[in-house]
Motif scaffolding. Structure first.
Motif: not given
Length: 399
Positions: A46-51
């Motif tokens: 999913i990559g890097e989530p914002s939070r």
């Protein structure tokens, strides 16, 4: 950076949900005691989530209904953590949460290891117990939550709510006893609650947890150390937001100033171009104004000549009327009224001479006459004021 993600943590599985997803974007087994491996797999998927919002499943929770005196949320959290051995069968320090008279707890060391591992994936916004998340979502009814454990296999938890109020939450045990647990739970439900057990929609729960605003730390599943870490992260986000806002305002002000300067330069260039283009028209307008002024002067002079009130005509008439021994030493005219100062052998007779002429009106002496000798001859001073009248109108009237 991708959208925010809710992670539902069960003893054997981790599921990740986006805010508007129709199914989990990640569903995999994991070792709760070694979360680094699943964090790597999550990062690849999913990559890097914002939070991140961590929802701790029922399989990790110890649930109690302690009798506590009325106190503030922070004080209640501190009391639960200090006296955890009175309420929860957990060794060591615990992370606790409180909602509607129910207390939830789990090992603080285990939760801290999760927090440290998942923080590598993205900033953690909240850590909540699953029953608390159900209450935050405003659910109503009795819901069954299934999960698997390494020791007993498939188990089930029950959460009973009434319009967001948490009525009861319990771990019902293995699924082979789920029917009895369900029967017991529904028999104890309030009349307003739903009369049957429904399967919890975890997707709806995850979406609600992501849509919600910032949760107070007192409602989250934390110990004192995690509470300080989350508070520090929130403070840092606030400062970063404030710095970003300040930079945006400064950039906006600078951009507005540059735009104003460019606008002023463009307007000045336009003014110069228009001024150059308007030179011919301005000169023509000046010629028209001069011609109009000259025409007005000529019209005034012509009118005065026809009426007999022009300066030349008045002076000529005075020369004809004044006695030959009279001397005019001073003459004033303000455009409407005249005044003459001088001397004569018989000054008093000048007033009747002027008053008897049709060109003059309002003839009067404005200063006393004095006598004096000039080369042995007696003379008298005079100061006379008068106005002129339009002789053309008088002539027409007499006709």
């Amino acid at each position: 950076m991708s959208a925010p993600i809710a992670l539902v943590l069960d003893p054997m599985r981790v599921r990740a949900y986006l805010i508007d997803s129709s199914e989990p974007v990640f569903d995999a087994s994991w070792d709760a005691n070694a979360p680094d491996d699943v964090v790597r797999r999550l990062s690849d998927a999913i990559g890097e989530p914002s939070r991140l919002v961590l929802i701790v499943g029922m399989g990790f929770l110890e649930i109690a209904r302690p009798e506590l005196p009325p106190m503030g949320d922070d004080a209640r959290q501190a009391l639960l953590q200090r006296d955890a051995d009175r309420y929860f069968p957990i060794d060591g320090s615990v992370a606790t949460a409180w909602r509607d008279g129910l207390a939830f707890a789990m090992s603080a060391a285990l939760l801290t290891s999760w927090s440290r591992a998942f923080a590598e994936l993205g900033p953690i916004d909240a850590i909540v117990a699953l029953p608390t998340a159900c209450a935050d979502a405003g659910l109503s009814g009795t819901f069954a939550v299934s999960y698997a454990t390494a020791l007993t296999g498939n188990e089930q938890g029950l959460v009973e709510l009434l319009h967001g109020l948490l009525i009861d939450a319990r771990r019902a045990g293995a699924l082979r006893g789920a029917a009895d647990a369900t029967s017991n739970s529904t028999s104890e439900s309030t009349p307003e609650s739903t009369s049957h057990v429904a399967t919890l929609n975890v997707l709806q729960l995850a979406a609600a947890s992501l849509h919600g605003g910032a949760r107070p730390l007192s409602s989250q599943l934390v110990d004192s150390t995690l509470a300080r870490q989350l508070q520090r992260r929130r403070t840092n986000r606030v400062w970063r937001s404030a710095a970003s806002l300040t930079a945006a305002v400064v950039l906006l002000a600078y951009s507005a100033d540059r735009w104003r300067e460019r606008s002023v330069v463009a307007l000045e260039q336009q003014v110069r171009s228009l001024s150059i283009a308007a030179v011919g028209a301005q000169r023509a307008l000046e010629r028209v104004d001069r011609a109009a002024t000259e025409r007005a002067i000529l019209a005034t002079a012509d009118s005065a000549a026809h009426s007999g009130t022009s300066a030349a005509q008045v002076l000529a008439r005075l020369g004809a009327l004044l006695p030959s021994d009279a001397f005019v030493q001073r003459l004033e005219w303000d455009g409407t009224a005249w005044r003459i100062d001088g001397s004569a052998a018989d000054a008093p007779r000048i007033v009747p001479l002027l008053d008897g002429d049709a060109r003059f009106s309002d003839v009067r002496a404005v200063a006393a006459s004095t006598r004096f000798l000039d080369a042995g001859k007696q003379r008298e001073s005079f100061s006379i004021a008068f106005r002129t009248r339009d002789v053309s109108r008088s002539t027409n009237a007499s006709r």
